[in-house]
Scaffold this motif. Structure first.
Motif, mmCIF file in Angstrom:
data_model
loop_
_atom_site.group_PDB
_atom_site.id
_atom_site.type_symbol
_atom_site.label_atom_id
_atom_site.label_comp_id
_atom_site.label_asym_id
_atom_site.label_seq_id
_atom_site.Cartn_x
_atom_site.Cartn_y
_atom_site.Cartn_z
ATOM 1 N N ARG A 17 0.862 -1.184 0.000
ATOM 2 C CA ARG A 17 0.000 0.000 0.000
ATOM 3 C C ARG A 17 0.893 1.226 0.000
ATOM 4 O O ARG A 17 2.096 1.127 0.192
ATOM 5 C CB ARG A 17 -0.942 -0.001 1.197
ATOM 6 C CG ARG A 17 -0.244 0.103 2.539
ATOM 7 C CD ARG A 17 -1.200 0.436 3.669
ATOM 8 N NE ARG A 17 -2.266 -0.496 3.824
ATOM 9 C CZ ARG A 17 -2.349 -1.394 4.801
ATOM 10 N NH1 ARG A 17 -1.410 -1.451 5.714
ATOM 11 N NH2 ARG A 17 -3.344 -2.214 4.863
ATOM 12 N N VAL A 18 0.295 2.369 -0.180
ATOM 13 C CA VAL A 18 1.052 3.619 -0.195
ATOM 14 C C VAL A 18 1.211 4.077 1.254
ATOM 15 O O VAL A 18 0.388 4.816 1.788
ATOM 16 C CB VAL A 18 0.353 4.691 -1.059
ATOM 17 C CG1 VAL A 18 1.196 5.956 -1.122
ATOM 18 C CG2 VAL A 18 0.086 4.169 -2.450
ATOM 19 N N ASP A 19 2.267 3.611 1.893
ATOM 20 C CA ASP A 19 2.475 3.896 3.314
ATOM 21 C C ASP A 19 2.861 5.339 3.601
ATOM 22 O O ASP A 19 2.812 5.772 4.740
ATOM 23 C CB ASP A 19 3.550 2.964 3.897
ATOM 24 C CG ASP A 19 2.978 1.593 4.227
ATOM 25 O OD1 ASP A 19 1.760 1.497 4.395
ATOM 26 O OD2 ASP A 19 3.761 0.643 4.327
ATOM 27 N N ILE A 20 3.250 6.079 2.585
ATOM 28 C CA ILE A 20 3.647 7.460 2.809
ATOM 29 C C ILE A 20 2.488 8.263 3.421
ATOM 30 O O ILE A 20 2.691 9.145 4.243
ATOM 31 C CB ILE A 20 4.169 8.114 1.509
ATOM 32 C CG1 ILE A 20 4.803 9.457 1.802
ATOM 33 C CG2 ILE A 20 3.083 8.245 0.481
ATOM 34 C CD1 ILE A 20 5.591 10.018 0.638
ATOM 35 N N PHE A 21 1.254 7.920 3.045
ATOM 36 C CA PHE A 21 0.084 8.579 3.625
ATOM 37 C C PHE A 21 -0.514 7.747 4.751
ATOM 38 O O PHE A 21 -0.855 8.268 5.809
ATOM 39 C CB PHE A 21 -0.983 8.825 2.547
ATOM 40 C CG PHE A 21 -0.489 9.666 1.412
ATOM 41 C CD1 PHE A 21 -0.124 10.995 1.605
ATOM 42 C CD2 PHE A 21 -0.387 9.134 0.144
ATOM 43 C CE1 PHE A 21 0.335 11.764 0.545
ATOM 44 C CE2 PHE A 21 0.065 9.896 -0.912
ATOM 45 C CZ PHE A 21 0.425 11.221 -0.710
ATOM 46 N N TYR A 22 -0.677 6.462 4.508
ATOM 47 C CA TYR A 22 -1.371 5.552 5.419
ATOM 48 C C TYR A 22 -0.729 5.538 6.798
ATOM 49 O O TYR A 22 -1.432 5.497 7.803
ATOM 50 C CB TYR A 22 -1.386 4.157 4.804
ATOM 51 C CG TYR A 22 -2.220 3.149 5.541
ATOM 52 C CD1 TYR A 22 -3.581 3.070 5.333
ATOM 53 C CD2 TYR A 22 -1.629 2.254 6.434
ATOM 54 C CE1 TYR A 22 -4.354 2.124 5.991
ATOM 55 C CE2 TYR A 22 -2.385 1.317 7.098
ATOM 56 C CZ TYR A 22 -3.756 1.256 6.877
ATOM 57 O OH TYR A 22 -4.508 0.324 7.539
ATOM 58 N N ALA A 23 0.591 5.581 6.855
ATOM 59 C CA ALA A 23 1.295 5.486 8.141
ATOM 60 C C ALA A 23 0.977 6.651 9.064
ATOM 61 O O ALA A 23 1.010 6.508 10.297
ATOM 62 C CB ALA A 23 2.801 5.399 7.902
ATOM 63 N N SER A 24 0.644 7.794 8.505
ATOM 64 C CA SER A 24 0.383 8.963 9.348
ATOM 65 C C SER A 24 -1.081 9.085 9.771
ATOM 66 O O SER A 24 -1.413 9.958 10.564
ATOM 67 C CB SER A 24 0.804 10.234 8.602
ATOM 68 O OG SER A 24 0.030 10.401 7.443
ATOM 69 N N PHE A 25 -1.955 8.204 9.281
ATOM 70 C CA PHE A 25 -3.373 8.269 9.634
ATOM 71 C C PHE A 25 -3.619 7.698 11.021
ATOM 72 O O PHE A 25 -2.862 6.848 11.507
ATOM 73 C CB PHE A 25 -4.225 7.501 8.623
ATOM 74 C CG PHE A 25 -4.259 8.094 7.243
ATOM 75 C CD1 PHE A 25 -4.055 9.447 7.022
ATOM 76 C CD2 PHE A 25 -4.502 7.296 6.142
ATOM 77 C CE1 PHE A 25 -4.088 9.994 5.745
ATOM 78 C CE2 PHE A 25 -4.543 7.823 4.872
ATOM 79 C CZ PHE A 25 -4.340 9.184 4.674
#
Length: 159
Positions: free
Chosen positions: A68-76
């Protein structure tokens, strides 16, 4: 029950991967050291590879190890992650799985009707058995997506 079944499917996949490694080592040794080999063994390698990939899909989703695109997901927040996971399971994974199952059943039935086998001399028969893994693996994926959607929905509601 589905979750446990997918877990054991992952164990089966790992076992098949071990067999695949042994088969490749054997095949390479025979080919390069003894100038021998077998078309059937090479095709069996591909069939084992198919098994590993197709059965590994549902297990990977179960373990939340997919790409997945963790660049965004990780900060949610956890609540946002649960909502994203619910939506992706219901509106992306599940419809895609149903489509592959629907298309795959015709694909497998044509192969079965034709009694499809390898076109290579010395190759393996019953190719429809390997082709039947495609819709079967997406049935497992759809089941896992439903479990994930339910789990993530309840998590979203509780946070």
């Amino acid at each position: 029950m589905i979750d446990k079944g997918i877990k054991y499917l992952g164990y089966l996949t790992a076992f098949i991967l071990g067999l695949l490694v042994l088969l490749v080592v054997y095949d390479a040794t025979v080919r390069y050291l003894f100038s021998g080999g077998s078309i059937a063994l090479q095709e069996l390698e591909w069939h084992f590879f198919d098994l590993v990939i197709l059965f590994g899909i549902a297990y990977t989703l179960r373990e939340d190890a997919h790409v997945r695109v963790d660049i965004f997901y990780a900060s949610f927040s956890d609540k946002t992650k649960a909502l994203i996971n619910t939506i992706s399971s219901l509106f992306f994974i599940l419809p895609f799985s149903i489509l592959i199952i629907y298309i795959g059943l015709d694909f497998v039935s044509q192969s079965f009707i034709q009694d499809e086998c390898s076109s290579n001399p010395g190759g393996l028969d019953y190719r429809f058995l390997v082709k039947s893994l495609m819709p079967l693996s997406f049935i497992f994926l759809a089941l896992q997506a439903m479990v994930d959607a339910k789990t993530n929905f309840y998590m979203w509601k509780s946070l």
